[in-house]
Design a protein around this motif. Structure first.
Motif, PDB file in Angstrom:
ATOM      1  N   ARG A 477       0.823  -1.208   0.000  1.00 46.02           N
ATOM      2  CA  ARG A 477       0.000   0.000   0.000  1.00 46.02           C
ATOM      3  C   ARG A 477       0.861   1.263   0.000  1.00 46.02           C
ATOM      4  O   ARG A 477       0.402   2.323  -0.419  1.00 46.02           O
ATOM      5  CB  ARG A 477      -0.931  -0.015   1.209  1.00 46.02           C
ATOM      6  N   GLY A 480       1.517   3.663  -3.081  1.00 44.90           N
ATOM      7  CA  GLY A 480       0.645   4.768  -3.457  1.00 44.90           C
ATOM      8  C   GLY A 480       1.359   6.103  -3.409  1.00 44.90           C
ATOM      9  O   GLY A 480       1.025   7.024  -4.162  1.00 44.90           O
ATOM     10  N   VAL A 481       2.370   6.216  -2.572  1.00 44.97           N
ATOM     11  CA  VAL A 481       3.100   7.475  -2.438  1.00 44.97           C
ATOM     12  C   VAL A 481       3.798   7.844  -3.750  1.00 44.97           C
ATOM     13  O   VAL A 481       3.988   9.018  -4.049  1.00 44.97           O
ATOM     14  CB  VAL A 481       4.100   7.371  -1.252  1.00 44.97           C
ATOM     15  N   ASN A 482       4.156   6.840  -4.535  1.00 45.03           N
ATOM     16  CA  ASN A 482       4.881   7.095  -5.786  1.00 45.03           C
ATOM     17  C   ASN A 482       3.994   7.018  -7.026  1.00 45.03           C
ATOM     18  O   ASN A 482       4.478   7.232  -8.140  1.00 45.03           O
ATOM     19  CB  ASN A 482       6.029   6.081  -5.934  1.00 45.03           C
ATOM     20  N   ARG A 483       2.723   6.706  -6.858  1.00 43.35           N
ATOM     21  CA  ARG A 483       1.840   6.556  -8.019  1.00 43.35           C
ATOM     22  C   ARG A 483       1.771   7.828  -8.866  1.00 43.35           C
ATOM     23  O   ARG A 483       1.642   7.765 -10.081  1.00 43.35           O
ATOM     24  CB  ARG A 483       0.433   6.205  -7.554  1.00 43.35           C
ATOM     25  N   TRP A 488       3.446   4.102 -14.884  1.00 43.61           N
ATOM     26  CA  TRP A 488       2.605   2.910 -14.700  1.00 43.61           C
ATOM     27  C   TRP A 488       3.391   1.807 -13.984  1.00 43.61           C
ATOM     28  O   TRP A 488       4.486   1.450 -14.377  1.00 43.61           O
ATOM     29  CB  TRP A 488       2.100   2.443 -16.061  1.00 43.61           C
ATOM     30  N   ASN A 495      -1.318  -5.559  -5.232  1.00 45.13           N
ATOM     31  CA  ASN A 495      -0.844  -4.190  -5.408  1.00 45.13           C
ATOM     32  C   ASN A 495      -1.415  -3.278  -4.325  1.00 45.13           C
ATOM     33  O   ASN A 495      -2.112  -3.731  -3.413  1.00 45.13           O
ATOM     34  CB  ASN A 495      -1.170  -3.664  -6.817  1.00 45.13           C
ATOM     35  N   PHE A 497      -3.768  -1.343  -4.234  1.00 42.68           N
ATOM     36  CA  PHE A 497      -5.219  -1.176  -4.173  1.00 42.68           C
ATOM     37  C   PHE A 497      -5.894  -2.323  -3.416  1.00 42.68           C
ATOM     38  O   PHE A 497      -7.117  -2.348  -3.284  1.00 42.68           O
ATOM     39  CB  PHE A 497      -5.809  -1.091  -5.584  1.00 42.68           C
ATOM     40  N   MET A 498      -5.094  -3.270  -2.968  1.00 41.82           N
ATOM     41  CA  MET A 498      -5.673  -4.417  -2.262  1.00 41.82           C
ATOM     42  C   MET A 498      -6.029  -4.033  -0.821  1.00 41.82           C
ATOM     43  O   MET A 498      -5.595  -3.005  -0.318  1.00 41.82           O
ATOM     44  CB  MET A 498      -4.697  -5.586  -2.262  1.00 41.82           C
ATOM     45  N   ASP A 499      -6.799  -4.905  -0.173  1.00 42.38           N
ATOM     46  CA  ASP A 499      -7.208  -4.660   1.209  1.00 42.38           C
ATOM     47  C   ASP A 499      -6.040  -4.856   2.173  1.00 42.38           C
ATOM     48  O   ASP A 499      -4.995  -5.406   1.808  1.00 42.38           O
ATOM     49  CB  ASP A 499      -8.345  -5.614   1.574  1.00 42.38           C
TER      50      ASP A 499
ATOM     51  N   PHE B  66       0.474   5.635 -19.795  1.00 45.19           N
ATOM     52  CA  PHE B  66      -0.575   4.631 -19.602  1.00 45.19           C
ATOM     53  C   PHE B  66      -1.224   4.206 -20.916  1.00 45.19           C
ATOM     54  O   PHE B  66      -2.082   3.327 -20.922  1.00 45.19           O
ATOM     55  CB  PHE B  66      -1.656   5.174 -18.656  1.00 45.19           C
ATOM     56  N   ILE B 149       2.003  11.507  -2.578  1.00 41.76           N
ATOM     57  CA  ILE B 149       0.707  11.463  -1.894  1.00 41.76           C
ATOM     58  C   ILE B 149       0.878  10.548  -0.688  1.00 41.76           C
ATOM     59  O   ILE B 149       1.086   9.342  -0.839  1.00 41.76           O
ATOM     60  CB  ILE B 149      -0.389  10.883  -2.807  1.00 41.76           C
ATOM     61  N   TYR B 224     -12.456   3.105  -2.613  1.00 39.65           N
ATOM     62  CA  TYR B 224     -11.679   3.961  -1.714  1.00 39.65           C
ATOM     63  C   TYR B 224     -11.996   5.428  -2.020  1.00 39.65           C
ATOM     64  O   TYR B 224     -11.799   5.886  -3.146  1.00 39.65           O
ATOM     65  CB  TYR B 224     -10.178   3.706  -1.880  1.00 39.65           C
TER      66      TYR B 224
END
Lengths: 678, 414
Positions: A477, A480-483, A488, A495, A497-499, B66, B149, B224
């Motif tokens: 998780r 996400g800081v580097n998204r 891509w 990834n 986005f998983m729980d 993308f 983020i 989310y």
């Protein structure tokens, strides 16, 4: 007589069987256990037969009908046993009774349930194999005129077990005693009265051989028989681990590598077998997933990043590239240090945290070296004035803060070294074609995507026309800081986005995967430019190198050998079975439900501290002595593999079961995972 | 409006799901949204990115990495001038042909199973009666630092509803757009998104949707809902619910007024009952306000008193703990010698018993405090809930002021 390997040191199976033969000749009846003695099944453990049945159901009815059959079948058997014991006092359950409660876990029509039962029986039959050593002794006993019988504790009916025995070459006329038919079992000794009564022979005239030490030997002897313990092929069934059809390739590979040992297994052989099973599925699935992602013609080049990409690139070149239209590929020598040093000019919080990271004690000189300042006279003079000596060991948090202050006071020197490293790193990246434009892919294990982000920063700084993407095993998780700026990033098993629960599992896998992908070279420390070529400079760690030679190399070689056989064709495991789901199943099996042997072997692997991989490292699983829960939780903090730590603790100190279970419950994993420590 | 990326074309009649993603100059957030869509296990979709008046060059640059993984599943629609969120959604929906529609805001994201589960649900014959399906969601609080983020916290958001009832939805929006997959045919039945609404267009649409047919619930947090926690003032990365708080309130009132106005226009005879109910609601609301104030005051007093008790107990137990420490120290250092002393052992037992007794009392006090706080919380929640429910009635009451004055005047004359 009772004879086994552990009783008399190592006894070869051949010698053991000879003793059984000689003893049986002096008696009237030789009794054989059926499963894992007279026959073995080409699966890692009995419950995996249900996974094969689920696959057959999938082909017949589709996923909506077939899904979750295997796990439901396991749960139904547990319930049926519990009901039979509690309500009727039965010592054994029947297959019909299991299928009667199956709809509670797997609600399907009677027709589908019937098909499922037939699929299970068909899978049993197709995967049953004779045990050669036992079969040979059986034939010789027949020739010698000794009566032979079979006795089995199993839910299958007599007709079904008979079919398996006949398929494996045993004679149809031998008496067969099956616990589900008579509600009498070996495990409580009740079946032996039935046997002696039916055969009209005194119990002392029977000798029995079987793989379960307690049931086939201890209880049999208590009942008046002679008994021999047969070592069998596998001793650590993972009854709690989840079962689905995705486990099938791992199960087959484990079974193929479970042999009757002719001599004690040495460490190298054990690691090779682990590689042939787990490594094959994990590496193979990732390579196939990767080939699918890059094989559509719009990728110009693939970089396998050091050091985890070394074994993958080797396999890629041998098994994938010659047979599929895939882009060119090469090995990219990069490390956290080489990519972070060029960013030190900003002296951001992230950069300073990076320089002071790690848990081992380090000298002032080491901290200067980390930042590339050990050769800088001004930096050395400043550090000596602050700490007295470069040899001073930094121990307390206050001293570490002083190191941080020292870095900040050396901003000018750091900016200088950052510029130097940026030039040389970019020189290397340019040499490797990263700035040439087109679509390029980096391949790494994953987790945060920081490596990709750093490379993209270099590209942006130079306005390079390259579009860079990353393909990984997994992203936590934190990725996400580097998204927002890394481009891509895609991952095979999980990834960002998983729980949370899946993310937690991935972190347990990460610690093992990093070890199993180690390379034969040290960490990339810097680069040197000579004769127009920029080449990497390594820092080797002797402990790490020994570990590689002792454990990782045989693991990787085992996987490579097995994958070669699979890709060649004609292997019991098909190439197509190596997919992301089978990789996830294998990782769950190894990293979250390790057998005691796996926990011990993998738990000894050492995690090296800091980005330079310094010192002797710490084992990834703790070897906890007699500790209270509070002390154990504190001791666990330095070790990254929780499942392995708890398994080892339980194996070494069974008296601490309650404490182990309490700690397991606090790990925020599911009840199934916790139940393995009950 | 220009359709820029309409690459290839698979020759199919249309993907099953059209995902509508509206954005405007948010290059840091958009890549995550694109990755969220690309990470879906269900792959039969097409994504419409509507650039609502943002920089075309910047968007193209952001989308460029993308393009390859999207293949022919991406359409980018540029609006030279912003037309607003709801109009942007409508343009994308008009351009699509898919059976199912979903709005994926550029700052939100999905669990990889979101589309797989919601599409499978709506596909089942027995679920044909539903206009759409919502999942539970997780609220992700985040902060933007430079080009990163950072997540600062996450928890379940409104993860209590197991069905969507009209009454509750009329009380206020229950779920963000990222949670809802709905049938395209519903657009024909209830109309498109209301382009006249600068905010709360999703709530307005949800109300119309549920009035036409039920919305089902998948009780799993598969969506989310991201919020930037430290951006209160308008900013390109702020959430409209934060930066446009006053606009939300105004539009909320206007939407409710419109509902009532339309109802009374068709049913003028309802004015009397509405007015009577409104009066009762207002009175009840006032009474609840009084109760809430009283309970808050009492709660503060109880907490203060319990704090005093806690301090007193801590003060009283300190010497006992200190004495215990001394005894422990003696036992560890003197071992056999001390253990021979029967008097000391007896004292140790007494002190231990006293400490256990004290600990039990502290525990009981804590439990009582916890129970009391929980009870107070329930009462306060109920009071707030009723206040919220009565808000429409109060609004009616306020709007009826001229009528009430007129009635009062007439009464005085009489």
């Amino acid at each position: 007589m009772t004879q086994s390997i552990s009783d008399a040191g190592w006894v070869s199976p051949g010698a053991l069987l000879e003793r059984f033969f000689e003893d049986a000749r002096q008696r009237r009846v030789a009794s054989f256990d059926v499963f894992d003695t007279a026959i073995w099944r080409q699966v890692a453990q009995p419950t995996h037969i249900f996974a094969l049945a689920e696959q057959a159901l999938l082909e017949a009815f589709g996923n909506d009908v077939a899904r979750d059959f295997a796990q439901a079948r396991v749960d139904a058997e547990m319930l049926a046993r519990e009901l039979g014991r509690r309500e009727h006092g039965h010592v054994e359950v029947t297959l019909d009774e299991i299928y009667a409660v199956l709809p509670r876990f797997w609600p399907r029509s009677p027709a589908v349930l019937l098909q499922a039962k037939q699929a299970e029986l068909a899978a049993e039959l197709s995967h049953a194999r004779p045990e050669p050593g036992i079969q040979d002794i059986y034939s010789r006993l027949k020739e010698a005129g000794v009566a032979t019988i079979f006795v089995s504790d199993v839910y299958l009916g007599e007709r079904d077990v008979r079919a398996l025995l006949v398929k494996c070459g045993y004679q149809a006329g031998d008496p067969l005693f099956v616990s589900s038919e008579h509600r009498k079992a070996k495990w409580d000794g009740s079946i032996w009265d039935l046997v002696t009564e039916s055969l009209a022979v005194p119990v002392a005239d029977i000798i029995h051989i079987g793989d379960n030490r307690r049931v086939d030997v201890d209880v049999a002897i208590e009942s008046g028989l002679s008994a021999v313990h047969w070592p069998g092929r596998s001793h650590h069934f993972k009854f709690v681990a989840p079962v689905s059809r995705s486990i099938a390739p791992l199960s087959s590979l484990k079974a193929l590598n479970q042999t009757i040992l002719e001599a004690p297994e040495d460490e190298e052989v054990r690691w090779t077998k682990l590689g042939r099973a787990y490594g094959t599925v994990i590496f193979g699935a990732f390579l196939r997933w990767l080939a699918d992602r890059v094989g559509n013609g719009d990728v110009d080049h693939v970089y396998f990043c050091s050091r985890d990409g070394q074994v993958l690139l080797k396999l890629w070149r041998e098994l994938i590239a010659p047979h599929r239209p895939v882009p060119t590929a090469s090995y990219l020598y990069v490390s956290r240090r080489t990519l972070m040093l060029p960013r030190l000019d900003s002296l951001s919080t992230q950069a300073v945290e990076f320089l002071r990271s790690g848990t081992e004690r380090r000298t002032v000189a080491t901290y200067l070296d980390r930042a590339g300042l050990l050769d800088d006279p001004e930096a050395v003079a400043r550090a000596e004035s602050l700490f007295g000596s470069l040899d001073k060991v930094i121990e307390t948090p206050d001293e570490l803060d002083a190191v941080q202050d020292c870095y900040r006071s050396l901003a000018r020197e750091l900016a200088r070294t950052a510029r130097h490293h940026r030039e040389i790193v970019e020189g290397y990246l340019r040499q490797e074609g990263l700035f040439d434009g087109g679509r390029r892919i980096v391949v790494d294990l994953g987790w945060r995507g920081s490596l990709q982000r750093s490379l993209v920063d270099h590209l942006k700084r130079r306005n390079a026309p390259t579009v860079l993407s990353g393909l990984y095993y997994g992203l936590t998780r934190e990725a996400g800081v580097n998204r927002g700026s890394a481009g891509w990033m895609d991952a095979m098993v999980s990834n960002d986005f998983m729980d949370a629960a899946t993310d937690h599992r991935l972190r347990q896998m990460a610690t093992i995967l990093e070890q199993l992908h180690s390379a034969d070279h040290g960490s990339v420390w810097s680069y040197t430019a000579e004769g127009g070529r920029v080449t990497p400079v390594f820092r080797a760690n002797e402990v790490e190198q020994r570990q590689y030679e002792r454990s990782i190399r045989p693991f990787q070689e085992g996987a490579v050998a097995e994958l070669r056989a699979i890709f060649k064709g004609g292997h019991p495991v098909a190439v197509e079975q190596l997919d992301p789901k089978s990789a996830w199943a294998a990782l769950v099996d190894l990293c979250l439900y390790p057998s005691p042997d796996e926990a011990r072997a993998l738990g000894e692997l050492r995690h090296m501290d800091g980005f330079e991989h310094a010192g002797a490292g710490v084992p990834i699983a703790a070897s906890l002595p007699d500790l209270s829960r509070h002390e154990a939780e504190a001791a666990l903090k330095g070790h990254t593999w929780i499942a392995g730590s708890l398994k080892n603790w339980l194996a070494n100190h069974p008296g601490f079961r309650d404490t182990v279970r309490d700690i397991a419950r606090s790990q925020n994993l599911d009840d199934r995972w916790t139940s393995q420590f009950q | 409006m220009t359709v820029v990326h309409q690459q290839g074309g698979s020759g199919r009649s249309g993907p099953k799901v059209a995902i509508v993603l509206r954005t405007k100059d948010r290059p840091l957030l958009l890549p995550r949204a694109l990755a969220s869509v690309l990470s879906q296990r269900f792959c039969d979709w097409v994504l419409y990115v509507v650039n609502d008046g943002g920089s075309k060059e910047r968007l193209d640059e952001t989308v460029a990495p993308f393009l390859a993984p999207f293949g022919d599943r991406l359409r980018v629609i540029h609006h030279d001038v912003s037309v607003g969120m709801e109009a942007a959604s409508n343009r994308a929906i008009e351009a699509s042909t898919s059976a199912y529609l979903v709005v994926h805001d550029d700052d939100d994201s999905w669990h990889p199973d979101f589309l797989a589960e919601t599409v499978a649900f709506l596909d089942r014959d027995e679920n044909a009666r539903y206009s759409g399906v919502v999942t539970w969601s997780e609220l992700v609080n985040e902060r933007i630092e430079g080009h990163e983020i950072h997540t600062v916290g996450r928890h379940l958001y409104n993860a209590w509803y197991e069905h969507i009832d009209v009454q509750r939805l009329l009380g206020g929006n229950m779920f963000p757009p990222i949670c809802l997959l709905f049938r395209r045919e519903m657009i024909d039945r209830v109309g498109p998104f209301n382009e006249g609404l600068p905010v709360l267009g999703d709530w307005d649409f949800n109300v119309r949707l549920v009035l036409a047919a039920d919305i089902a619930v998948i009780a799993k947090p598969l969506a989310y809902y991201h919020q930037r926690v430290d951006l209160i003032s308008p900013d390109i990365y702020s959430n409209s619910i934060h930066s446009g708080r006053s606009a939300h309130k105004r539009i909320d009132a206007e939407i409710r007024n419109d509902f009532l106005r339309r109802h009374l226009a068709q049913n003028p005879g309802d004015l009397g009952p509405v007015a009577a109910v409104a009066r009762d609601f207002v009175r009840l609301g006032e009474r609840l306000n009084e109760v809430e104030t009283y309970l808050t005051y009492q709660s503060a007093r109880v907490i203060e008193r319990l704090n005093q008790v806690e301090i007193y107990l801590a003060h009283q137990s300190a010497p006992v703990i200190g004495r215990l420490g001394q005894i422990e120290s003696l036992l560890s250092h003197e071992g056999p010698l001390v253990r021979r002393s029967a008097q000391l052992e007896e004292e140790q037992r007494r002190v231990l018993a006293a400490a256990a007794d004290l600990a039990a009392k502290v525990q009981v006090t804590h439990e009582q405090l916890g129970a009391l706080q929980a009870d107070m919380g329930i009462v306060i929640d109920v009071a707030r809930g009723v206040r919220t429910a009565f808000r429409p009635a109060r609004s009616i009451w306020r709007h009826l002021m001229p009528l009430r004055r007129l009635i009062a005047k007439l009464r005085r004359r009489a």
